[in-house]
Design an enzyme around this catalytic site. Sequence first.
Site, mmCIF file in Angstrom:
data_model
loop_
_atom_site.group_PDB
_atom_site.id
_atom_site.type_symbol
_atom_site.label_atom_id
_atom_site.label_comp_id
_atom_site.label_asym_id
_atom_site.label_seq_id
_atom_site.Cartn_x
_atom_site.Cartn_y
_atom_site.Cartn_z
ATOM 1 N N CYS A 145 9.701 -4.309 15.667
ATOM 2 C CA CYS A 145 9.004 -2.338 16.458
ATOM 3 C C CYS A 145 8.143 -3.078 16.931
ATOM 4 C CB CYS A 145 9.596 -1.542 16.571
ATOM 5 S SG CYS A 145 11.500 -0.663 14.958
ATOM 6 N N SER A 161 13.288 7.087 6.288
ATOM 7 C CA SER A 161 13.215 6.849 7.523
ATOM 8 C C SER A 161 13.765 5.680 8.095
ATOM 9 C CB SER A 161 11.731 6.926 7.979
ATOM 10 O OG SER A 161 11.514 7.101 9.292
ATOM 11 N N CYS A 198 3.546 8.344 1.326
ATOM 12 C CA CYS A 198 3.950 7.305 1.473
ATOM 13 C C CYS A 198 4.076 5.999 1.308
ATOM 14 C CB CYS A 198 3.172 7.915 2.875
ATOM 15 S SG CYS A 198 3.455 6.378 4.165
ATOM 16 N N SER A 242 14.189 7.178 13.087
ATOM 17 C CA SER A 242 13.134 6.894 14.328
ATOM 18 C C SER A 242 13.517 6.262 15.507
ATOM 19 C CB SER A 242 12.049 5.183 14.439
ATOM 20 O OG SER A 242 11.439 5.934 12.350
ATOM 21 N N LEU A 243 13.418 7.396 16.076
ATOM 22 C CA LEU A 243 14.610 8.021 17.828
ATOM 23 C C LEU A 243 13.438 6.437 18.706
ATOM 24 C CD1 LEU A 243 17.473 7.745 19.127
ATOM 25 C CD2 LEU A 243 15.976 10.335 19.441
ATOM 26 N N HIS A 244 12.449 6.839 19.717
ATOM 27 C CA HIS A 244 11.556 6.518 20.673
ATOM 28 C C HIS A 244 12.338 6.756 22.379
ATOM 29 C CE1 HIS A 244 8.604 6.349 17.106
ATOM 30 N NE2 HIS A 244 8.901 5.787 16.871
ATOM 31 N N CYS A 279 -0.411 6.958 10.736
ATOM 32 C CA CYS A 279 1.065 5.595 11.384
ATOM 33 C C CYS A 279 0.581 4.470 12.187
ATOM 34 C CB CYS A 279 1.604 6.684 12.317
ATOM 35 S SG CYS A 279 1.530 8.770 12.107
ATOM 36 N N GLU A 314 0.486 -1.384 -0.312
ATOM 37 C CA GLU A 314 -0.028 -0.282 0.014
ATOM 38 C C GLU A 314 0.734 0.971 0.294
ATOM 39 O OE1 GLU A 314 -4.343 -0.864 2.207
ATOM 40 O OE2 GLU A 314 -2.261 0.040 3.189
ATOM 41 N N CYS A 353 8.297 -6.506 7.542
ATOM 42 C CA CYS A 353 9.745 -6.187 7.668
ATOM 43 C C CYS A 353 10.274 -7.353 8.815
ATOM 44 C CB CYS A 353 9.562 -4.040 9.219
ATOM 45 S SG CYS A 353 10.623 -4.342 9.061
ATOM 46 N N GLY A 363 8.275 -1.458 5.361
ATOM 47 C CA GLY A 363 9.681 -2.211 5.137
ATOM 48 C C GLY A 363 11.184 -1.665 6.215
ATOM 49 N N GLU A 364 11.626 -1.882 6.230
ATOM 50 C CA GLU A 364 13.317 -0.564 6.424
ATOM 51 C C GLU A 364 14.180 -0.357 5.521
ATOM 52 O OE1 GLU A 364 14.665 0.911 9.055
ATOM 53 O OE2 GLU A 364 16.189 1.488 8.002
ATOM 54 N N CYS A 369 4.970 -1.347 16.521
ATOM 55 C CA CYS A 369 4.791 -1.634 15.206
ATOM 56 C C CYS A 369 4.097 -2.961 14.458
ATOM 57 C CB CYS A 369 5.962 -1.112 13.725
ATOM 58 S SG CYS A 369 5.493 -0.823 12.538
#
Length: 393
Positions: A133, A206, A122, A229-231, A353, A95, A129, A176-177, A136
């Site tokens: 995480c 990202s 996007c 993406s720190l978090h 998100c 998507e 992935c 995905g990364e 996610c």
Amino acid sequence: MSTETTNLFGLTQQELAGFFTGMGESSFRGKQLYQWLYARGATDFATMTDLGKGLREKLERSARIAALSRVTSKSSRLDGTTKFLFALEDGLTIESVLIPPARSFLGSDAATEDEQKRLTLCISTQVGCPLDCVFCATGKMGFSRNLTTGEIVGQVLEVRRLTGKKITNVVFMGMGEPMMNYDNVMKAIEVMSTGMRIAARRITVSTAGWADRIRQMADERRRAKLAVSLHSANNATRITLMPVTKRYPLAELISAIEYYYTSTKQRVTYEYIFFDGVNDSEKDVAQLVRLARRVPCKINVIPFHSIGFTGPTGVAAGLRQSPRMERIVEHLRSNNLTVMVRSSAGEDIGAACGQLAIMSGQPSVAQAVQPRGRSSGMRRTTIASRVPVLVPR
Ligand code: SAH
């Protein structure tokens, strides 16, 4: 569709030139094809009248243009965000999410003309992935494969074709990364920026923190923007949220970011979801402030979109958005940091998100279709689409 033919869709100009010289033709043909494929969006050799009939027939026999085909799309009645579901050649689906300009800077009189015209897509880089995480939904569906350059570029080209509108910005924030599919992602950026006229500085990659590739982007002087993406600015906490931290500890990630900034002089964006009792304490925020001062940066605070439909267990089951989020944002700003808060555009169609329709109960365009192709655990999947809609302070 023959599998013996070469798929020209997704090739760079240099690769196309190589294809033509390999068949005894002038490399200039590569330049022409590049224009046809990406600037004009041609899907049929027959339309390429400046190539000559003989060459067109030769191409029909030896090559193909396998773009993506749309399965379905769905628009949010609340905010106009549109989610597209595409089928890949092997039957898997992905998507992409189109965020309309009106949503880019919510309720802001200060929005510049540029911001009002902004049309952001996007896109995804992998089917599923492998990073897992905890917050996610994509991680919950496992990993199928990397997308090809053509499948990455195809998302932009198809949405442009379907809507008839120019995509001005691209964010690699779908499923995905991107850094784990580095070569195809970088080639896709090259094609978008030179073939489709989307400037590299309007394209954002990202990453969950793949430090080696951040250094590589710096060494190669890549002009796309970098978001991390720190978090959490605390290594132990970050490990519980993002297992990739075991492979690339925070110290290594930060060192790569500093290297990136020193080489490129481009500021970095940090993405941060504040979770209640996990990464929102005074100490967590103080650590974030310290980290954010190391290189010029922008902090994007993302509201947490529930992934309850995936049946989360362990740490994931207890995740709630921090009730202190707004106060923390004010605190960060009072420390002279640039902080944006994303809105949740597309929530009603499962396009916000971290929303991923792999399980029942999730609003998804994928559930309305019968996927084709080979059987896998991902037959009813659709991607997590992160909607980078920014609300200015
Ligand atoms: N793998 C890349 C790109 C895909 S994720 C990365 O990690 O950056 C895109 C963004 O969506 C990331 O910032 C990610 O942290 C965020 N995200 C993932 N799940 C989310 C959720 N449930 N709610 C809000 N944002 C989420």
